[in-house]
Structure formats: structure tokens, C-alpha cells
Motif scaffolding. Structure first.
Motif, PDB file in Angstrom:
ATOM      1  N   THR A 175      32.820  31.380  37.008  1.00 16.65           N
ATOM      2  CA  THR A 175      34.007  31.396  37.878  1.00 16.65           C
ATOM      3  C   THR A 175      34.237  32.795  38.453  1.00 16.65           C
ATOM      4  O   THR A 175      34.748  32.938  39.556  1.00 16.65           O
ATOM      5  CB  THR A 175      35.276  30.922  37.146  1.00 16.65           C
ATOM      6  N   LYS A 176      33.835  33.815  37.709  1.00 16.98           N
ATOM      7  CA  LYS A 176      33.931  35.166  38.267  1.00 16.98           C
ATOM      8  C   LYS A 176      33.031  35.299  39.485  1.00 16.98           C
ATOM      9  O   LYS A 176      33.387  35.959  40.462  1.00 16.98           O
ATOM     10  CB  LYS A 176      33.495  36.204  37.233  1.00 16.98           C
ATOM     11  N   ILE A 177      31.847  34.725  39.400  1.00 15.16           N
ATOM     12  CA  ILE A 177      30.907  34.833  40.514  1.00 15.16           C
ATOM     13  C   ILE A 177      31.474  34.123  41.741  1.00 15.16           C
ATOM     14  O   ILE A 177      31.469  34.664  42.844  1.00 15.16           O
ATOM     15  CB  ILE A 177      29.526  34.264  40.121  1.00 15.16           C
ATOM     16  N   PHE A 178      31.996  32.940  41.553  1.00 17.97           N
ATOM     17  CA  PHE A 178      32.496  32.194  42.716  1.00 17.97           C
ATOM     18  C   PHE A 178      33.908  32.613  43.114  1.00 17.97           C
ATOM     19  O   PHE A 178      34.339  32.362  44.236  1.00 17.97           O
ATOM     20  CB  PHE A 178      32.437  30.692  42.455  1.00 17.97           C
ATOM     21  N   GLY A 179      34.651  33.203  42.185  1.00 21.75           N
ATOM     22  CA  GLY A 179      36.013  33.617  42.502  1.00 21.75           C
ATOM     23  C   GLY A 179      36.040  35.052  42.977  1.00 21.75           C
ATOM     24  O   GLY A 179      36.126  35.352  44.163  1.00 21.75           O
ATOM     25  N   ARG A 180      35.919  35.960  42.024  1.00 19.73           N
ATOM     26  CA  ARG A 180      35.994  37.390  42.346  1.00 19.73           C
ATOM     27  C   ARG A 180      34.919  37.836  43.320  1.00 19.73           C
ATOM     28  O   ARG A 180      35.196  38.347  44.387  1.00 19.73           O
ATOM     29  CB  ARG A 180      35.748  38.204  41.086  1.00 19.73           C
ATOM     30  N   LEU A 181      33.659  37.654  42.891  1.00 18.48           N
ATOM     31  CA  LEU A 181      32.565  38.217  43.679  1.00 18.48           C
ATOM     32  C   LEU A 181      32.548  37.647  45.087  1.00 18.48           C
ATOM     33  O   LEU A 181      32.447  38.382  46.074  1.00 18.48           O
ATOM     34  CB  LEU A 181      31.232  37.956  42.984  1.00 18.48           C
ATOM     35  N   THR A 182      32.655  36.335  45.177  1.00 15.92           N
ATOM     36  CA  THR A 182      32.596  35.701  46.489  1.00 15.92           C
ATOM     37  C   THR A 182      33.717  36.201  47.387  1.00 15.92           C
ATOM     38  O   THR A 182      33.508  36.505  48.566  1.00 15.92           O
ATOM     39  CB  THR A 182      32.684  34.175  46.342  1.00 15.92           C
ATOM     40  N   ALA A 183      34.896  36.318  46.826  1.00  9.45           N
ATOM     41  CA  ALA A 183      36.029  36.754  47.636  1.00  9.45           C
ATOM     42  C   ALA A 183      35.840  38.195  48.103  1.00  9.45           C
ATOM     43  O   ALA A 183      36.053  38.508  49.279  1.00  9.45           O
ATOM     44  CB  ALA A 183      37.324  36.612  46.842  1.00  9.45           C
ATOM     45  N   TRP A 184      35.443  39.060  47.186  1.00 15.24           N
ATOM     46  CA  TRP A 184      35.206  40.444  47.591  1.00 15.24           C
ATOM     47  C   TRP A 184      34.112  40.507  48.657  1.00 15.24           C
ATOM     48  O   TRP A 184      34.219  41.215  49.645  1.00 15.24           O
ATOM     49  CB  TRP A 184      34.781  41.311  46.398  1.00 15.24           C
ATOM     50  N   GLN A 185      33.036  39.762  48.404  1.00 16.40           N
ATOM     51  CA  GLN A 185      31.922  39.822  49.333  1.00 16.40           C
ATOM     52  C   GLN A 185      32.326  39.269  50.707  1.00 16.40           C
ATOM     53  O   GLN A 185      31.928  39.812  51.732  1.00 16.40           O
ATOM     54  CB  GLN A 185      30.729  39.041  48.756  1.00 16.40           C
ATOM     55  N   GLY A 194      34.912  46.850  46.118  1.00 17.79           N
ATOM     56  CA  GLY A 194      34.502  45.578  45.516  1.00 17.79           C
ATOM     57  C   GLY A 194      33.726  45.778  44.229  1.00 17.79           C
ATOM     58  O   GLY A 194      33.952  45.073  43.238  1.00 17.79           O
ATOM     59  N   MET A 195      32.834  46.733  44.226  1.00 10.34           N
ATOM     60  CA  MET A 195      32.030  46.968  43.020  1.00 10.34           C
ATOM     61  C   MET A 195      32.900  47.457  41.867  1.00 10.34           C
ATOM     62  O   MET A 195      32.810  46.958  40.750  1.00 10.34           O
ATOM     63  CB  MET A 195      30.934  47.998  43.307  1.00 10.34           C
ATOM     64  N   GLU A 196      33.750  48.408  42.169  1.00  9.71           N
ATOM     65  CA  GLU A 196      34.577  48.970  41.098  1.00  9.71           C
ATOM     66  C   GLU A 196      35.533  47.919  40.535  1.00  9.71           C
ATOM     67  O   GLU A 196      35.727  47.827  39.323  1.00  9.71           O
ATOM     68  CB  GLU A 196      35.344  50.181  41.632  1.00  9.71           C
ATOM     69  N   ALA A 197      36.101  47.114  41.418  1.00  8.01           N
ATOM     70  CA  ALA A 197      37.011  46.057  40.944  1.00  8.01           C
ATOM     71  C   ALA A 197      36.262  45.086  40.040  1.00  8.01           C
ATOM     72  O   ALA A 197      36.847  44.501  39.121  1.00  8.01           O
ATOM     73  CB  ALA A 197      37.636  45.322  42.129  1.00  8.01           C
ATOM     74  N   SER A 198      34.981  44.886  40.298  1.00  8.25           N
ATOM     75  CA  SER A 198      34.200  43.974  39.460  1.00  8.25           C
ATOM     76  C   SER A 198      33.857  44.613  38.121  1.00  8.25           C
ATOM     77  O   SER A 198      34.063  44.024  37.060  1.00  8.25           O
ATOM     78  CB  SER A 198      32.911  43.574  40.179  1.00  8.25           C
ATOM     79  N   TYR A 199      33.340  45.818  38.167  1.00 12.44           N
ATOM     80  CA  TYR A 199      32.869  46.458  36.936  1.00 12.44           C
ATOM     81  C   TYR A 199      33.995  46.836  35.980  1.00 12.44           C
ATOM     82  O   TYR A 199      33.803  46.884  34.777  1.00 12.44           O
ATOM     83  CB  TYR A 199      32.102  47.731  37.279  1.00 12.44           C
ATOM     84  N   ARG A 200      35.140  47.178  36.529  1.00 10.70           N
ATOM     85  CA  ARG A 200      36.195  47.664  35.632  1.00 10.70           C
ATOM     86  C   ARG A 200      36.734  46.577  34.720  1.00 10.70           C
ATOM     87  O   ARG A 200      37.413  46.872  33.738  1.00 10.70           O
ATOM     88  CB  ARG A 200      37.336  48.283  36.452  1.00 10.70           C
ATOM     89  N   PHE A 201      36.456  45.330  35.054  1.00 13.74           N
ATOM     90  CA  PHE A 201      37.018  44.243  34.248  1.00 13.74           C
ATOM     91  C   PHE A 201      35.939  43.330  33.693  1.00 13.74           C
ATOM     92  O   PHE A 201      35.920  42.136  33.957  1.00 13.74           O
ATOM     93  CB  PHE A 201      38.065  43.476  35.041  1.00 13.74           C
ATOM     94  N   ALA A 202      35.015  43.920  32.932  1.00 12.60           N
ATOM     95  CA  ALA A 202      34.043  43.096  32.225  1.00 12.60           C
ATOM     96  C   ALA A 202      34.798  42.229  31.211  1.00 12.60           C
ATOM     97  O   ALA A 202      35.914  42.542  30.825  1.00 12.60           O
ATOM     98  CB  ALA A 202      33.031  43.983  31.523  1.00 12.60           C
ATOM     99  N   GLY A 203      34.162  41.133  30.824  1.00 10.23           N
ATOM    100  CA  GLY A 203      34.729  40.321  29.758  1.00 10.23           C
ATOM    101  C   GLY A 203      35.788  39.353  30.224  1.00 10.23           C
ATOM    102  O   GLY A 203      35.733  38.849  31.346  1.00 10.23           O
TER     103      GLY A 203
END
Lengths: 553, 553
Positions: B511-521, A496-505
Motif C-alpha cells: 500500500t505504501k508503493i501504491f499510496g505514497r510512492l505513486t502519489a509522490w511520483q 519525495g525521496m526524503e518523505a519516503s525514507y524518513r518513515f520506514a516501517g
């Protein structure tokens, strides 16, 4: 389960037929029911498993390299009344969680490779749905540029995953409906909850397909559309393809090796140590040599080997959670090969090789393994190979040399090259340098300005091109700790962390598919509502309804 | 567990102290260890649970409405040597999955509300970390505009979730590091795997904080920085706040009602039927009336009631998976209230009311419930209220009237108003109309062009403003099926689908926080590696290491 091999070729296809007729190729899906990769399911109704998709991926690649004269690809079915029923449900229901997720990742990459072929090679894919396309079958069509559906009052497109299986369409269907085909979200909602699907003029009105054509005019209409798509392309007869010869690979329980790439599998440590060798000779003087060498050309050979290695390790070695990346060789030679490609980017084959590197690096970006790059004396982290370090989660660069081992070695160095400045964008549309320095324009400019110069550790660290630059005294300890602690952390949280960090921006359809969709699907796949004994995925076809925990999360 | 009530006020705070001194407010976190919302854990070291965050949210709201003269908010701790230790681990380890996810959602919304206060109200938040800020404590600081850390060789900022708990930082920490503070991704990787944290000048050099200040100069430096932040703002002394008076609410097992909003809880069907009433009178002529009425002003009252209802249902009624939305009243009056606000958007209070609507609608967008809007005769789907229908996953609009019930009723109609054209953007930065017509510029233009006109069903459907427009004969059946089938689908798959479809188009940090992060978490929270009996979250503090299934997924 035996090791999965991603190498194949048209003569060995069990599920597809590839026919090329001048500028138009036809790829016919005709899945062998008995040809599943594992026992326990039959691939009825052109449903697919990983084995079917491995052949599809091979076909996409071969069309680009071996058939440059092809400007349109007609994707159709060899079955009566059915185009494709999507991923095989019994296979999914019986597969362990990591297998499901890895399978979806590869199929997603292949759908994106189809879109990339249109954009990058002028090979327009035309989905000729001569029967119903449901679930992953419709998502396969959505990856094509143009979708034709036979209008016969029975053929439909549908996304029945949610209502029938309690999971999401797993290969980008949701995202492509809204973000690619601009289907309104409430209509898309309706479509994805309606297992019976939508056909005919309604499918056209809702933008689910581009044309609905009666069966009587079908063959003629598909032919005419394919010719029109082909006519748009700059691809022309006379281009001579390059054969993708069989990849030389040896694999033991502890090592995988190719001509230029090798991996040592350290199971007790949970680590794969990957080394990529630079070119053994200087780059040839002109692009003609690339056409002559074909798959012998260093850049193409390495892309193929890396591609196969990534797929092999992802699928067959899920417990090797950390990949340590090294290079070995001469930086100048790497930059020479890069330069030949970049200067000839207008040449179709040079462009294909660059595109293959781009896709292989993207595959690395979405790989759920910790990537640690080590920059040591004797390495050749320059240009295209430097991208591997920029794709890594962390990099360690030796300040100087190993004084005990080889005090006279050249000091470890890296070189930013032309390949780092735009030719190999990530899925988010940015270069890896731009992503690295997202929001830090001066940092990006400073790094880009040093292109072409050998940078030693202190400078590389100061420019932010490597993470840490320990000296000889600290190196072994610091690297060991970094690798060991990675193996001690929760593999899920790392993913989860890597998937998040690898796609900043910024985000794109592609990053949404691998970020949002994949994460949601992972969760849904893992929940008892889908995969438990009473879940929808497991109960499908049993005649018994799924039982759901109705709490909304 | 008893029902959670989100209503509070400073006099009742157990965990925070709010002090206002001219343009600078100080909000001091001083968590009562024994004041947890549920038994079984102690809120040591300024760790928090939902109850602590409910008070924080209340403070954020009151600062905006009751203290418009405040231009800077100093967020600090009442404990020695610790700012905040983040979400309470024992609480998390013991909480059921839906509770964890809902808790993280609310805390995320509150962090975003802090950022919104800076952007929307010129109230700059200053994190004055007078001790260590770890995990959610550091993430709380990351939501502030400026972060000061005491430089005393022991105070650090840290994100220890991954190494210690096997989960992700759950309130946007990963995303804010890279996308807001532009911390390089490899440095961010290192920080999030280093439980001992980073302090002093290194924290500044890595952009983790903005300043590190020795304790001797601490009070003075914080005061000076707060004064400087306050000095930037247009907020000035003399503005008189509006008291957020206690919300009148009655709640039974089957109904929740406020002055203008009510919800019928149909547990057997798994449905909440929500009705919002339009204004009982015409809007006042000028903005002075808004200041006089305060929370009695229709628009503000409805925003508060909806906000509370959404939070109540999300937290206390997880099995009501479908929310059916209705309005009742006079469209002209709704548009009148909207107009008064829009024409006085330069007035601080009018601006706050619009901002509150914006945030409440965003809360709806990220709510994991199926939203179905019904447009019937007697409804007032116009402007601000129409946004509720545009936020819904689907809408049904009656073509005409119910001829048996009331043949002489005015035909059901909707009206696009000024509030739909830019004042209430979603988390993706677009209006709900722009998101709806993403990639369809002509469709968007056609809908916007009809602003101010009452649109009946056929036209509204043709313009794409509602999903379906059945007539009297089909209405009951069609609506019934839509609602019933929603309740029969997998709740997990619905959540994933809705979260995907609601955010077509561009992505933002939010949207990253509620989309990506939330889903991964969600996925990570649900896996045994975190939440199983041997998982990291459950074993934390036990002295025993977690045992992981090491397969990378």
C-alpha cells in the motif's frame, strides 16, 4: 509578501478569544474578515488563512504551558449559524503552489497538536459546532475528541472540497473519517461528494458527529459535556502555569538568531546552517528549578527556538533547500538536562517540555528540506540533541580532530541517551533509532546497549549511528560535495525521496496524512483541473463551471 | 497510438526467453531494441517499455499455471555486461502524464506478482545480475527473493533516477530498500543519489545485494543457489500444468466481450458498464474437474477475463472514469464454485485460481476509476463476485424488484461467502470486509455471522454491506445521479480520494508503493522540474543540465 512571523500572544489575537474558567477553557473562533495575512481576500464566514492558524497554534501551546489546570477545551464559533467555513478559497486560489502546500502542512500539524494535547496533557478538546462546519472547518472539528452539532435543520458538517473545488480535504478529513471515527468507506465517499453536507440524527448515525443537540438545550449540553470531559482528567486546580514569554529573535537577510539557536542563511548555496548550543551550565538538581526558570530552562528554550526557526525557514525561505545541522557545547550537560526531564516525567511541566521536543522533532521529520548533520569536535550530539542527527537524512562525523585547527580538541563524539530510547517517538509510533534500524533488531540492540557512552567516529559509524566518518584529510571535500550535490538535484524528487525514507516501517494516521494525503494533494493542487485558469479552484464563486481534462490518471 | 493488447504467449515474446529445466526455470531478458510499443525510442541496454513488461507479466503467470513443477526462477540477462537499464528514458520523457502513471502502476503490479509467486506458489525468484542493474533494472531485482551480482569491478546496482532524471525510482525501489531489505535510511539516501552505483563487497555490506560472485564462479554459483532455493519448495515434479489458452475476446469501439465478462463503453457519459456472468452450470463435484477443465473452469476463466479487461480499460480508455459493475446469474452456483476452490485450497491449481482472483481484485483496488456496484434482481453477488462490490467505492441495491419490468422476479439479494472471509486479502493484508468495518468489530462480526444467507436490500444496508438501498420508485433517479455526478467531478480529486478511502487501516509495503510512492511520483512527474522543456527527464541525454525551480515544496 512580507516575512511571516509565527510569534503571537492572546492579547494580539485578531481571530480568536481564549477564556479560561477553572478546568474548562473556551476558545472562540471569530475571524476578522479584514485580518487576512495578505491582500486580495476577505476571511468571510470564519474562513481561515495562515494567520488565523498561527493564532490557533499559539492558543494550543499556551493552554498546555500556561493553563495546566485546564482539562477540557471547548472550541466554538463567535459567528451566528456558522462554525467555520474552512480554508479561505480565494486565498488558496491565488496562492502559489509552495505556499498552498506549506500552509496545509502547518494546519495539519496544528490539528495533530490538538489531538496530542488530549493524549499528552489530558486536555480534551470538544468541538461545539454552533453552526455549519464545512471543509477545513469540519476537519478542525474532526481533530477534537468529541463533536457536538447543533440540531436546527440547517447546521451541517460537510466536506465540499471535491465537488466544489476539485481538490481533497487538505487537513486529514478523509483519513480521520475512516481511521479515527471509523466511518465506513462508502459512506465517507458519499459524504465527501455531497457539498450540501449532513446534519442532525443522520450525522450522528453515520458517526460524523457524536451528538446533535437542539438549540434550546445547546448551552447546557455543551457545558455538561465539557464538565464531563474535564472530570476524566488528572489535571487539577492548583497547578501553576509557566508564561511563554516573548521569544527573543533577531533576523537579518543572512542570519536568524535566538539565545541558543542560530541559522546562517547562505542564499547563493541554497543552504541554511543551523547551530544549536548546549546548556551553558549544568542542569539544576531538581525539577523545582524547571518551574522557577520556565522558558529560561534550556530544554524548553531550545524547543521554542527550534520550533520557531523551522516554521520561519519553511515559510519564508523556500529556496534554502538544505539545512546543515550542528551542535556546540558540552554533551554531559545536555544529558543532565535530559535526565532531569526523564526522571521527572510525572511532573506536568517536565512532561510538557518532553512533549514539546517530541512535536518539534516531528515537525522536522515532515520538513521538505534535505537535512545533513555534521558531528565535529566541540559538538554536543547527545540525547535530545542527537535526535536532530537521527532525524537528518545523512550525517557526517569527523574521525578524530581537525589537526590544523585544534589538534588538542576532544575527539568528536556522540552519545545515545535516555531521550533516544522512547520519550520522543516519531509520527510512525517508533523512536528514530527504531525507525533507523527497522527490521534489524541486532543493530538496534547494539546501538541501544551503548547508551550513556561517548562514541567516537569509527565506532559510531560501525554501529550505524552516523552515515560516514571521514577523517581530517577527507572531511572538507566529502562534506562539501554532499551539500553541493544536494543543491544540484531536483528539489521535487528530493522531497519525495526524503518523505519516503524518513518513515520506514509502520504507518499511522499521522504518517498517512503527511505521506499519502499530502502527496496526493500536492499533485492535485498542481494540476490544471484544480489550479489552471479553468480549474475548479480558480473558477469557484465565478458562476462558471470548471472545465476538466477528463483523462483518469 | 493503437490499442494496447495485453495478451501474449512465449512463442510471440520479442524480449524474453523462457526455458524450463525441471524445477528451475530461467527467464532471460534480451530486449529487442527495435521492438518498442511506440515509435520514437530504441530499447537499448535492456531498457523496457510497457510491451516488455507485458511479456514479463505473461511469463510470471505462465510459470505459475503451466509450470507448477518449477520451484525457482532465475531472472537474468541475455546482454553482455548489462542486466537491465530500467524503464526507457526517451519513452518516459515523451509519454503523456497519464501514460507514465499507468505504466508505473502495471510495472509495480508485476513486481508484486513476482513476490507473490514466491509467497503463494513457492516459486522463488533469483535475480542473477550478470551485469549492471540500474534504476528499474535494480528495482526488478529488488522484487526477487535473492540477488546475486557479478563481482567484476564494473557491474553495479544503482538508482540513478533522482540525480539524473529528477524523478523517483518508480517501481518500489525506495520502499523495498528500507522496508524489505532493511537498508538503513541514510545509506539508502546515499545510494539513491549516487548515479555511479555500488558493486562488489560494498553492495553486500550495505544489503543492496545478497552475494557478489566473481565471473569465474558465476554460472556454478547461480546454479547452486537456484538448486538450493528450489529445494526449499513443496513444488515437485509430476504436477501437470494447465495451459493458459488464448483468451477469446472481441473488441469494438463500444463493447469489449469475453465468454463471461462484457463491458459496454459509453463514451459520451464517460462510463464503462461491466457485467460478469455467473456459472452456467453447477460446480463440478471434485477438484479433478478443475484440472480437466483448465481455463474452461468458470472461476479461472472469469479471473483471466476480468484481469484483461481491467488492464485494457486502464490503458486504452482513460476517459471512461466510472466503471459500473453488475453481475448476472445464480448465486448458488457462484458459491458452489467458490466452495470447490476453498475446500481444495491445498490443491496447487485451486490455490493458483484463488491467488489469481486475489491479484485481480487487488488490481481493481488500485485502479484510478470510480467503481459503482449495482445489485439488482437476477444478479449473483455472492462470495468471489461479492468482492467486486466490496471493492467498489459505492454500491446501490434495489429493495425488492422492478415491478414494471418483472414483478415476479426474485428479489435482489447478496450473500457473504467463504471467499469473503480471508482467502482474498487486499494489499493492506485485510479482507475487504475487515477494511470496510475497520475499527468496528461488532459491525464486522454481524456481517460475517450472516455468511451463507441470502440478504435482501434492507438487511444488507442495515448490516453495512451495501451503501444505499433505494426502492423501485427511487432507483433510476438515485443511480443516475450517482453516476452522472461522478462524471462531473474533478478526475484528479476523485483519484486521490478513492486511493485514500480504499485503504483504511494498516499499511504494508504494497500500500505504501501504491499510496505514497505513486502519489509522490505523480506529482514529481507532473512538475516542470521533471517534465517541462528544461526539466531533468526531458533534458537527459541532451548534454544540457536541467534547470530547476529551486523552491522546496
Amino acid at each position: 509578501m512580507p516575512l511571516v512571523d509565527f510569534r503571537t500572544e492572546p492579547a494580539r489575537y485578531r481571530h480568536w478569544r481564549l477564556a479560561v474558567d477553572g478546568p474548562v477553557a473556551t476558545l472562540t473562533m471569530d475571524v476578522d474578515e479584514a485580518g487576512g495575512l495578505a491582500p486580495g481576500y476577505e476571511l468571510k464566514l470564519n474562513s481561515y488563512d495562515l494567520g488565523v492558524d498561527i493564532e490557533l497554534y499559539d492558543a494550543v501551546q499556551r493552554l498546555r504551558f500556561e493553563h495546566p489546570e485546564v482539562a477540557a477545551v471547548v472550541l466554538t464559533s463567535g459567528k451566528d449559524k456558522v462554525f467555520c467555513a474552512g480554508a479561505n478559497i480565494r486565498m488558496l486560489a491565488g496562492a502559489p503552489h509552495p505556499w498552498k502546500v506549506n500552509f496545509c502542512k502547518f494546519t495539519n500539524e496544528t490539528r495533530l497538536a490538538i489531538e496530542d494535547a488530549t493524549e499528552g496533557s489530558g486536555q480534551a478538546w470538544l468541538a461545539a459546532l454552533n453552526g455549519t462546519a464545512s471543509g477545513g472547518g469540519y476537519e478542525l472539528a474532526l481533530a477534537c475528541e468529541h463533536i457536538m452539532l447543533v440540531d436546527d435543520r440547517s447546521s451541517v458538517v460537510s466536506l465540499p472540497e471535491l465537488p466544489l473545488l476539485g481538490v481533497l480535504p487538505g487537513t486529514g478529513g478523509l483519513t480521520r473519517l475512516t481511521d479515527k471515527r471509523h466511518v465506513r468507506r462508502d459512506i465517507a465517499d458519499y459524504v465527501a461528494t455531497r457539498p450540501e453536507g449532513v446534519g442532525g440524527s443522520r450525522a450522528v448515525a453515520w458517526r460524523l458527529v457524536d451528538e446533535a443537540v437542539p438549540r434550546a438545550r445547546w448551552a447546557e449540553a455543551v457545558g455538561a459535556r465539557a464538565a464531563r470531559l474535564a472530570g476524566r482528567s488528572a489535571r487539577r486546580a492548583g497547578m501553576r502555569g509557566v508564561a511563554l514569554t516573548p521569544l527573543a529573535k533577531t533576523r537579518t537577510g543572512t542570519e536568524i538568531s535566538y539565545d541558543h539557536v542560530s541559522a546562517r542563511l547562505d542564499r547563493p548555496a541554497g543552504v541554511a546552517e543551523i547551530t544549536v548550543s548546549g546548556p551553558a551550565q549544568d542542569a539544576p538538581a531538581d525539577v523545582g528549578a524547571l518551574h522557577e526558570s520556565g522558558t529560561g530552562f534550556w530544554s524548553l528554550a531550545v524547543a521554542r527556538e527550534l520550533d520557531d526557526l523551522i516554521l520561519d525557514l519553511r515559510t519564508n525561505e523556500t529556496e534554502l533547500g538544505t539545512w546543515v545541522l550542528r551542535t556546540s557545547g558540552d554533551s554531559g550537560r545536555v544529558l543532565g538536562y535530559d535526565r532531569l526531564l526523564a526522571e521527572n516525567a510525572g511532573d506536568w511541566l517536565a512532561s510538557e517540555v518532553i512533549g514539546y521536543w517530541k512535536r518539534t522533532l516531528k515537525r522536522l521529520d515532515v520538513t521538505s528540506r534535505s537535512l545533513i548533520a555534521l558531528v565535529e569536535p566541540g559538538s554536543c550530539w547527545a540525547g535530545s540533541l542527537l535526535e536532530l542527527a537521527l532525524a537528518a537524512d545523512r550525517s557526517y562525523m569527523l574521525a578524530g580532530v581537525f589537526s590544523d585547527l585544534d589538534p588538542d580538541a576532544e575527539r568528536a563524539a556522540i552519545t545515545v541517551g535516555e531521550m533516544n530510547l522512547g520519550l520522543l517517538p516519531m509520527g510512525n509510533g517508533l523512536t528514530r533509532l527504531q525507525t533507523r534500524f527497522w527490521g534489524d533488531e541486532p543493530g538496534l540492540a547494539a546501538a541501544e546497549k551503548r547508551a550513556g557512552q561517548m562514541l567516537e567516529a569509527e565506532e559510531a559509524a560501525q554501529l550505524g549511528l552516523v552515515t560516514f566518518a571521514p577523517d581530517d584529510l577527507d572531511w572538507a571535500e566529502e562534506v562539501r560535495i554532499a551539500i553541493e550535490e544536494r543543491s544540484a538535484f531536483s528539489p521535487d524528487a528530493l522531497t519525495g525521496m526524503e518523505a519516503s525514507y524518513r518513515f520506514a516501517g509502520p504507518e499511522t494516521m499521522e504518517t498517512k496524512i503527511f505521506g499519502r494525503l499530502t502527496a496526493w494533494q500536492n499533485w492535485i493542487f498542481y494540476r490544471p483541473n484544480a489550479s489552471g485558469p479553468d480549474g475548479a479552484l480558480r473558477r469557484y464563486g465565478s458562476g462558471r463551471r470548471a472545465e476538466f481534462d477528463r483523462k483518469r490518471v
